[in-house]
Design a protein around this motif. Structure first.
Motif, short mmCIF file in Angstrom:
data_model
loop_
_atom_site.label_atom_id
_atom_site.label_comp_id
_atom_site.label_asym_id
_atom_site.label_seq_id
_atom_site.Cartn_x
_atom_site.Cartn_y
_atom_site.Cartn_z
N VAL A 220 44.49 10.82 70.16
CA VAL A 220 43.47 9.81 70.50
C VAL A 220 42.05 10.36 70.67
O VAL A 220 41.09 9.58 70.65
N SER A 221 41.88 11.66 70.83
CA SER A 221 40.54 12.19 71.13
C SER A 221 39.52 11.89 70.04
O SER A 221 38.32 11.76 70.33
N SER A 222 39.96 11.77 68.80
CA SER A 222 39.01 11.46 67.72
C SER A 222 38.37 10.08 67.92
O SER A 222 37.21 9.87 67.55
N TYR A 223 39.13 9.15 68.53
CA TYR A 223 38.58 7.82 68.80
C TYR A 223 37.46 7.88 69.84
O TYR A 223 36.50 7.09 69.78
N PHE A 224 37.59 8.79 70.80
CA PHE A 224 36.58 8.89 71.85
C PHE A 224 35.22 9.23 71.26
O PHE A 224 34.19 8.76 71.74
N LEU A 225 35.24 10.05 70.22
CA LEU A 225 33.99 10.52 69.62
C LEU A 225 33.42 9.53 68.61
O LEU A 225 32.35 9.75 68.06
N LYS A 226 34.13 8.42 68.39
CA LYS A 226 33.63 7.36 67.51
C LYS A 226 33.00 6.24 68.33
O LYS A 226 33.11 5.06 68.00
N ILE A 227 32.34 6.64 69.40
CA ILE A 227 31.78 5.66 70.33
C ILE A 227 30.74 4.75 69.67
O ILE A 227 30.57 3.61 70.06
N ARG A 228 30.05 5.27 68.67
CA ARG A 228 29.00 4.49 68.02
C ARG A 228 29.55 3.49 67.01
O ARG A 228 28.81 2.71 66.43
N GLU A 229 30.85 3.57 66.77
CA GLU A 229 31.49 2.62 65.88
C GLU A 229 32.19 1.55 66.73
O GLU A 229 32.26 1.66 67.94
N LYS A 230 32.72 0.53 66.07
CA LYS A 230 33.39 -0.53 66.81
C LYS A 230 34.61 0.02 67.53
O LYS A 230 34.90 -0.31 68.67
N GLY A 231 35.32 0.90 66.88
CA GLY A 231 36.42 1.62 67.51
C GLY A 231 37.61 0.76 67.90
O GLY A 231 37.82 -0.33 67.36
N ASN A 232 38.36 1.27 68.87
CA ASN A 232 39.59 0.61 69.31
C ASN A 232 39.68 0.70 70.84
O ASN A 232 40.39 1.54 71.38
N PRO A 233 38.95 -0.17 71.55
CA PRO A 233 38.93 -0.08 73.01
C PRO A 233 40.29 -0.27 73.67
O PRO A 233 40.54 0.31 74.73
N SER A 234 41.17 -1.05 73.07
CA SER A 234 42.50 -1.23 73.65
C SER A 234 43.29 0.07 73.63
O SER A 234 43.95 0.43 74.61
N LEU A 235 43.20 0.80 72.52
CA LEU A 235 43.88 2.09 72.41
C LEU A 235 43.29 3.09 73.40
O LEU A 235 44.03 3.86 74.04
N VAL A 236 41.98 3.08 73.54
CA VAL A 236 41.32 3.98 74.47
C VAL A 236 41.76 3.70 75.90
O VAL A 236 42.03 4.61 76.68
N LEU A 237 41.90 2.42 76.24
CA LEU A 237 42.34 2.04 77.58
C LEU A 237 43.73 2.58 77.87
O LEU A 237 43.96 3.26 78.89
N THR A 238 44.68 2.29 77.00
CA THR A 238 46.06 2.70 77.26
C THR A 238 46.23 4.21 77.21
O THR A 238 46.95 4.79 78.05
#
Length: 263
Positions: A220-238
């Motif tokens: 999941v750490s790659s998602y954290f660094l995509k903060i400037r994109e729409k991303g996946n906040p649900s995945l980040v939460l869980t």
């Protein structure tokens, strides 16, 4: 007369014992207190994160439940920390109490975007105040506090801090400083995880939990660094919640290791 003299001697002895007992000996086990103080840092970040997730309508039920539990746990830990018999510590905890009162008053109101900036600011103030209390606790205990508890406990805070900045950015607070703080937290988490994995006192259970944490982090750490994109906040939460739970269990086990070593 003899009975009175004996009673006075007992009272004087009790007085001198109380005077000589350290502030932490008069409270709870110092490793447990260190764990609680570290948990306060995490809760300061989880409260703001839950408030923002709830406000964005993402996992509303879970976010609302987390917010209530985090507020309750913060107050419970604060009561335990106030048992430390030290004037400077009391002053630091009074500062924590004041900030928390303002913080709680905001996050328990219905979500308003105009309040979110204040919530984020107060989360930073509370984090700093809790950290100062933790440092004082460390100072009062002398060499007794095991640094591994602090390192492991801080992972809980960092995982929640990452989620807080992530959802804040997605909620419209697109401040580059937020992105920088998130990236810094990711870097610090990585470095601390390596330190924990290298700890020579790791039990089989601790090693297993750290491996789980590493595997989850890599996914999941790659998602954290995509903060400037729409991303996946649900995945980040869980995922950050799962990481926090693992870090919490690891920290509790380090408390056991440190306590057992002193017996």
């Amino acid at each position: 007369m003899y009975a009175i003299t004996l009673r006075m001697a007992v009272l004087l002895a009790a007085f001198f014992v109380a005077f000589l007992v350290s502030p932490l000996q008069a409270a709870e086990n110092y490793s447990d207190l260190m764990n609680r103080a570290g948990m306060q840092r995490m809760l300061s970040q989880r409260i703001a994160k839950a408030y923002l997730y709830n406000g964005q309508g993402i996992a509303k039920q879970e976010a609302s439940h987390q917010l209530k539990i985090a507020l309750t746990r913060f107050e419970y830990n604060h009561v335990a920390l106030k048992k430390v018999n030290d004037g400077a510590m009391r002053e630091l905890l009074a500062s924590v109490e004041g900030i928390f009162a303002s913080y709680k008053a905001l996050v328990t109101q219905p979500y308003k975007k105009e309040n979110s900036a204040s919530v984020l600011e107060l989360s930073e103030q509370l984090l700093e105040a809790c950290h100062n209390a933790l440092l004082k606790l460390e100072e009062l205990s002398g060499a007794k506090i095991d640094n591994i508890i602090n390192i492991s406990g801080r992972q809980r805070m960092l995982s929640q801090r990452i989620a807080k900045y992530y959802i804040a950015y997605q909620a419209g607070f697109q401040d580059e400083n937020f992105a920088h703080q998130l990236e810094t937290s990711v870097s610090e988490f990585n470095a601390a995880l390596k330190s924990l994995q290298a700890e020579k006192r790791n039990t089989e259970r601790i090693t297993l939990l750290l491996t789980k944490m590493q595997n989850l982090w890599e996914k999941v750490s790659s998602y954290f660094l995509k903060i400037r994109e729409k991303g996946n906040p649900s995945l980040v939460l869980t995922s950050t919640d799962d990481i926090t739970q693992l870090a919490d269990e690891v920290t509790a086990l380090y408390v056991e290791v440190a306590t057992a070593a002193k017996k």
